[in-house]
Design a protein around this motif. Structure first.
Motif, PDB file in Angstrom:
ATOM      1  N   HIS A 172      53.236  40.324  17.075  1.00  0.00           N
ATOM      2  CA  HIS A 172      52.557  39.274  17.834  1.00  0.00           C
ATOM      3  C   HIS A 172      51.684  38.392  16.955  1.00  0.00           C
ATOM      4  O   HIS A 172      51.552  37.183  17.202  1.00  0.00           O
ATOM      5  N   SER A 173      51.059  38.975  15.954  1.00  0.00           N
ATOM      6  CA  SER A 173      50.092  38.232  15.137  1.00  0.00           C
ATOM      7  C   SER A 173      50.750  37.308  14.119  1.00  0.00           C
ATOM      8  O   SER A 173      50.052  36.563  13.425  1.00  0.00           O
ATOM      9  N   ALA A 174      52.093  37.337  14.026  1.00  0.00           N
ATOM     10  CA  ALA A 174      52.789  36.540  13.006  1.00  0.00           C
ATOM     11  C   ALA A 174      53.573  35.370  13.605  1.00  0.00           C
ATOM     12  O   ALA A 174      54.499  34.843  12.989  1.00  0.00           O
ATOM     13  N   TYR A 175      53.189  34.938  14.803  1.00  0.00           N
ATOM     14  CA  TYR A 175      53.827  33.807  15.487  1.00  0.00           C
ATOM     15  C   TYR A 175      53.917  32.582  14.565  1.00  0.00           C
ATOM     16  O   TYR A 175      52.977  32.258  13.851  1.00  0.00           O
ATOM     17  N   GLY A 176      55.080  31.929  14.601  1.00  0.00           N
ATOM     18  CA  GLY A 176      55.204  30.698  13.827  1.00  0.00           C
ATOM     19  C   GLY A 176      56.638  30.362  13.483  1.00  0.00           C
ATOM     20  O   GLY A 176      57.585  31.018  13.926  1.00  0.00           O
ATOM     21  N   HIS A 177      56.808  29.326  12.668  1.00  0.00           N
ATOM     22  CA  HIS A 177      58.117  28.780  12.306  1.00  0.00           C
ATOM     23  C   HIS A 177      58.093  28.384  10.839  1.00  0.00           C
ATOM     24  O   HIS A 177      57.172  27.701  10.392  1.00  0.00           O
ATOM     25  N   VAL A 178      59.088  28.836  10.097  1.00  0.00           N
ATOM     26  CA  VAL A 178      59.243  28.395   8.712  1.00  0.00           C
ATOM     27  C   VAL A 178      60.692  27.970   8.497  1.00  0.00           C
ATOM     28  O   VAL A 178      61.603  28.456   9.170  1.00  0.00           O
ATOM     29  N   TYR A 179      60.873  27.045   7.563  1.00  0.00           N
ATOM     30  CA  TYR A 179      62.216  26.593   7.181  1.00  0.00           C
ATOM     31  C   TYR A 179      62.370  26.841   5.691  1.00  0.00           C
ATOM     32  O   TYR A 179      61.608  26.306   4.875  1.00  0.00           O
ATOM     33  N   ARG A 180      63.347  27.697   5.352  1.00  0.00           N
ATOM     34  CA  ARG A 180      63.498  28.118   3.968  1.00  0.00           C
ATOM     35  C   ARG A 180      64.980  28.326   3.658  1.00  0.00           C
ATOM     36  O   ARG A 180      65.684  28.984   4.425  1.00  0.00           O
ATOM     37  N   ASN A 181      65.444  27.769   2.564  1.00  0.00           N
ATOM     38  CA  ASN A 181      66.827  27.957   2.118  1.00  0.00           C
ATOM     39  C   ASN A 181      67.846  27.609   3.203  1.00  0.00           C
ATOM     40  O   ASN A 181      68.868  28.279   3.365  1.00  0.00           O
ATOM     41  N   GLY A 182      67.548  26.564   3.950  1.00  0.00           N
ATOM     42  CA  GLY A 182      68.477  26.086   4.960  1.00  0.00           C
ATOM     43  C   GLY A 182      68.451  26.841   6.270  1.00  0.00           C
ATOM     44  O   GLY A 182      69.285  26.575   7.152  1.00  0.00           O
TER      45      GLY A 182
END
Length: 206
Positions: A172-182
Motif C-alpha cells: 500500500h505504501s508504494a503507490y505510484g507509476h514509473v516508466y522504465r525500459n519501455g
C-alpha cells in the motif's frame, strides 16, 4: 486507449471515482478484506456500474477464490487466474500469487520453485501483465524502509519482449507509476497502510 488501474480497495470501492472515458479497467486484487463471497458480490455489483471493459484478479485477502472459480462470482468482469484474455489487440495475463506473507491466500515460498513455475507460465508475447504483488525494485518499498518485491517476478518481466504495462498492488505504501525500459509499472493501491482509500486510480494512455 485509456486504461484505468486500481487495486487494494478492501471494500472501499464505492469511494473510488473511475474516469468516465475509461476504455479498459484493470484491477490487481484485494477487493475485499475478509475474503468472503459477500464482499465479492458487492464488488461485482460496483463493477457493473463502471465504464469500460473490466479485468480482475484476486489478491492475498481474497480467500474465497482459492476454493471457487472466479467466473462464478464475477459477471461484470473477466476474471483471470493464471490465464490470459485479449482486448483490442492486447494480450493480457493475470496471476494472484506472491511470496509468502503471513497466512494469507495465494502465498508461495519466496524464491521457491513453485513460484518460479507460476511466473514461467506467463506467455512470452504478453502485452499487459496483472499480478497482485510487485517485482523486486519497482514500487515495492514498504513504509519507506524495506524493498519487499518478488525477485523471480522481476527476472521474468525482464525476459518479456512485448510487455508494455504491468499493474500490481499489495504494498500500500508504494503507490505510484514509473516508466522504465519501455514498460509502464503501476502500483495501483487505493488504500493506504491504515486501509483508508487515500489514493485515486491511475489512468494512462496505451
Amino acid at each position: 486507449m485509456k486504461i484505468t488501474c486500481l487495486s487494494d480497495t478492501h471494500g472501499r470501492h464505492e469511494e473510488v471515482l473511475v474516469p468516465e472515458d475509461t476504455d479498459l479497467l484493470l484491477f490487481a486484487g484485494d477487493a475485499g478484506t475478509w475474503g468472503t463471497e459477500k464482499e465479492m458480490y458487492a464488488f461485482n455489483n460496483w463493477l457493473g456500474k463502471q465504464p469500460g471493459h473490466k479485468i480482475v484478479i484476486a489478491g492475498n485477502h481474497d480467500r474465497c477464490f482459492e476454493g471457487l472459480r472466479g467466473e462464478s462470482l464475477f459477471t461484470n468482469a473477466t476474471y483471470l487466474q493464471d490465464t490470459f484474455t485479449g482486448f483490442d489487440g492486447l494480450k493480457i495475463y493475470g496471476s494472484p500469487w506472491q511470496p509468502e506473507f503471513r497466512n494469507w491466500a495465494f502465498n508461495l515460498p519466496r524464491d521457491g520453485e513453485e513460484l518460479k513455475r507460476k511466473w514461467d507460465n506467463i506467455p512470452n508475447d504478453v502485452d499487459v501483465l496483472i499480478t497482485h504483488g510487485p517485482p523486486q525494485g519497482t514500487l515495492d518499498q514498504f513504509e519507506c524502509r524495506e524493498y519487499v518485491g518478488d525477485r523471480l517476478l522481476r527476472n521474468r518481466i525482464a525476459a518479456l519482449p512485448n510487455l508494455k504495462l504491468h499493474v500490481f498492488g499489495h504494498i500500500h505504501s508504494a503507490y505510484g507509476h514509473v516508466y522504465r525500459n519501455g514498460v509502464h509499472s503501476v502500483n495501483a493501491c487505493i488504500c493506504n497502510e491504515a486501509y483508508y482509500p487515500a489514493n485515486q486510480p491511475i489512468t494512462l494512455e496505451l
